[in-house]
Design a protein around this motif. Sequence first.
Motif, PDB file in Angstrom:
ATOM      1  N   PHE A  12       0.837  -1.193   0.000  1.00  0.00           N
ATOM      2  CA  PHE A  12       0.000   0.000   0.000  1.00  0.00           C
ATOM      3  C   PHE A  12       0.877   1.250   0.000  1.00  0.00           C
ATOM      4  O   PHE A  12       2.022   1.223   0.452  1.00  0.00           O
ATOM      5  CB  PHE A  12      -0.913   0.022   1.225  1.00  0.00           C
ATOM      6  N   GLY A  61       0.973  -3.874   4.487  1.00  0.00           N
ATOM      7  CA  GLY A  61       1.250  -2.888   3.452  1.00  0.00           C
ATOM      8  C   GLY A  61       2.695  -2.839   3.014  1.00  0.00           C
ATOM      9  O   GLY A  61       3.078  -2.005   2.207  1.00  0.00           O
ATOM     10  N   GLU A 352      -3.907   8.102  -1.868  1.00  0.00           N
ATOM     11  CA  GLU A 352      -4.425   7.057  -0.980  1.00  0.00           C
ATOM     12  C   GLU A 352      -5.927   6.870  -1.183  1.00  0.00           C
ATOM     13  O   GLU A 352      -6.431   5.746  -1.172  1.00  0.00           O
ATOM     14  CB  GLU A 352      -4.109   7.386   0.476  1.00  0.00           C
ATOM     15  N   GLN A 355      -6.439   4.871  -4.223  1.00  0.00           N
ATOM     16  CA  GLN A 355      -6.058   3.488  -3.916  1.00  0.00           C
ATOM     17  C   GLN A 355      -7.236   2.715  -3.329  1.00  0.00           C
ATOM     18  O   GLN A 355      -7.561   1.604  -3.757  1.00  0.00           O
ATOM     19  CB  GLN A 355      -4.886   3.525  -2.937  1.00  0.00           C
TER      20      GLN A 355
END
Length: 370
Positions: A12, A61, A352, A355
Amino acid sequence: MTKLHYDIVGSFLRPEKLKKARVAFTKGEVDQAQLTAVEDQAIKELVEKELAVGLKVVTDGEFRRSYWHLDTFWGFAGIKHTIPEHGYFFHGEETRADSAQVRGKIRFTSDHPDLVAFKFLNDLVKDRPEITARQSIPAPAQFYAELVRGEENVAKLREIYPTEEELFLDIIQAYRELIFALYEAGCRDLKLDDCTWGMLSDQDFWTAMAGEGFDHEALKQTYLNLNNGVLEDLPSDLRVSTHVCRGNYHSTWAAQGGYGPVADALLAKEAVQAFYLEFDDDRSGDFGPLKETAPGKEVVLGLVTSKRPQLEDENVLKQRIKEASAYVPLEKLALSTQCGFASTEEGNILTEAEQWEKIKLVVKVANEVW
């Protein structure tokens, strides 16, 4: 537990506070304990976000890593972190220059960073039986590929390992000890990330890497033997999968071409239960090679790109899943992003928020298809 048909690859985007802490650590402004505290908090927050979007298999992540693969290699005894003249060459971009080089016999030790990282992640979810903590590690074949990347690495390798047989035995032993240590720590879902097959699918890439006249079939067999040597006689309740792509750095790629040149080894013979495969654009080829998939194996279709923020059309995704089911039964298919969002700490070029929208799309489409 109901079978899930949506998944993630695992890395991530690093939150800003973690990026700043890593820079401060590099400059000597904070110590390891302070950096670890920031990592711990960021991972706790990430896991809560993963659960909030409906994921049942969670990762940390890769927040403690700089690279998806090199940190694991550096964690073995006998390996040192080196800075070669060049990084990896991607499409239009060169990565940071880092590598792993042999300096002694390769061994697993109980302080390996992947084991330490998994224990922390697992502690966050171990009281929730419906949630599984996944550990991803680079495949043994990827380790070998790094150790022979460049003349200096090869020269150092031959000083310690005069024969490849000796090298392969130590790689397999070190990996097996790591895997069994992870299992003892509670790991029941292990993924081997492996770009070697994706690179080997690209004739031009390997000609540049290995020179004219390299033996494509021999290299396929070497990769298969290394990976399967590690996977032999593992506990029956340990799910082992592999993720294969063609490079993922700052939204760029390293290789192109379908899985056809490697499917007869990878999909037919590698001793994993599931294959996470990149299929997010024309560069990845068509679904035809899936016909080589060994009966009973799962294929997780990486149809949603992690490289760009634009959301895919839901109807197109559903149609592509239907097309893939001509080669692998629908019940053995699942949907995911084609790769992680940050295979290195630089991360891909999206936010983010974007994402998480990608992951929500994966979950929504999967729940509608299955």
